[in-house]
Design an enzyme around this catalytic site. Sequence first.
Site, PDB file in Angstrom:
ATOM      1  N   LYS A   1      -6.182 -30.695  33.237  1.00 55.54           N
ATOM      2  CA  LYS A   1      -6.450 -31.859  34.076  1.00 55.54           C
ATOM      3  C   LYS A   1      -7.934 -32.232  34.029  1.00 55.54           C
ATOM      4  CE  LYS A   1      -2.325 -32.813  35.642  1.00 55.54           C
ATOM      5  NZ  LYS A   1      -1.678 -34.115  35.384  1.00 55.54           N
TER       6      LYS A   1
ATOM      7  N   SER B   1      -5.671 -33.008  39.509  1.00 60.00           N
ATOM      8  CA  SER B   1      -5.177 -31.960  40.398  1.00 60.00           C
ATOM      9  C   SER B   1      -6.324 -31.256  41.103  1.00 60.00           C
ATOM     10  CB  SER B   1      -4.381 -30.927  39.586  1.00 60.00           C
ATOM     11  OG  SER B   1      -4.062 -29.788  40.366  1.00 60.00           O
TER      12      SER B   1
ATOM     13  N   TYR C   1      -3.621 -25.005  33.258  1.00 60.45           N
ATOM     14  CA  TYR C   1      -3.200 -26.274  33.863  1.00 60.45           C
ATOM     15  C   TYR C   1      -4.394 -27.012  34.450  1.00 60.45           C
ATOM     16  CZ  TYR C   1      -1.364 -29.370  37.489  1.00 60.45           C
ATOM     17  OH  TYR C   1      -1.116 -30.450  38.299  1.00 60.45           O
TER      18      TYR C   1
ATOM     19  N   ASN D   1       1.528 -31.773  26.640  1.00 60.51           N
ATOM     20  CA  ASN D   1       2.012 -32.701  27.653  1.00 60.51           C
ATOM     21  C   ASN D   1       0.909 -33.288  28.524  1.00 60.51           C
ATOM     22  OD1 ASN D   1       4.958 -32.360  27.181  1.00 60.51           O
ATOM     23  ND2 ASN D   1       4.524 -30.256  27.755  1.00 60.51           N
TER      24      ASN D   1
END
Length: 304
Positions: free
Chosen positions: A162, A119, A158, A94
């Site tokens: 990013k 992020s 995560y 994703n």
Amino acid sequence: MTVLLTGAHGTVGTAVTAASAYDHVLLDREPAPDELGDGSPHPHRDRETVVADVGADDAVGDLTDAMTERGVAAVVHLAGDPTVSATYESVERNNVRGTRNVLEAASRAGVGTVVFASSNHVVGMYETEHAPALYAPGQGEESPTVDHRSPVRPDSDYGASKAAGEAWCRLYAEREGIGCYALRIGSVRDPAFDHPFGDAERAVARGDCERGDDDYERAVARMRCTWLSRRDCAALVDACLDDGTDGAETDTSGRNPNTVAGGAFEVFYGVSDNPNGWFDLAHARERVGYEPTDSGNAMSEPPI
């Protein structure tokens, strides 16, 4: 200028559409739900949505068609798994593949500007190393100020996904000439919790803590550092879109001198004017004229 907004129905997407000066084509995996996460009516529930999954194997063609058919000149890319604890499999599909698909589609459709929702977790290990002392006013000489030149230090799969997205943005700026702006976003919340006490009050609502206890005070202290108000979020995105419209910083040939193909590549921190924070705002102020309206220290008590 027509702007495509991916991941449009999430918390950041609704913040952008609520206060942006631009009109947006909304793209998400599903039509808008009836409510936001805080129970308030969803502002997009009656608006048309281009339904597409940016991480799908055939996404590039669908995204290219969506951009070309609507005359899209810029993309604000928010779609992806926003969960810090997300699995590698999810962020690879994703976030990594999804971001690359959006950039490839933008290239094929002749889009000139992409604003990418990165992020603060790209550099989250600085916080892991120094918290909770990092949250206190007058942090001390040993606490870091993290800017766009600081080494990448992701704190999770995560955060690493990013960082990978930023790398692909750099590639498309260098190779395809797209102006790419990576925003290392702090803490954006739904309207009911859009204030420095938001995370603490949300924890109270869940029954995880009580007002005034140690967990509550720590949540407030962190939010005073990382809060990005909804209107400041929209203002930062618009500042990047405005810069892309103006042609960014170019030499006499109209090319950005910092990339091979002439596309701008910038990294900015997405936080409000938070005096206790460790994220640099000077670069965004100087480079695109970002001037946040809100401050993490503006409130002394929650708006109960």
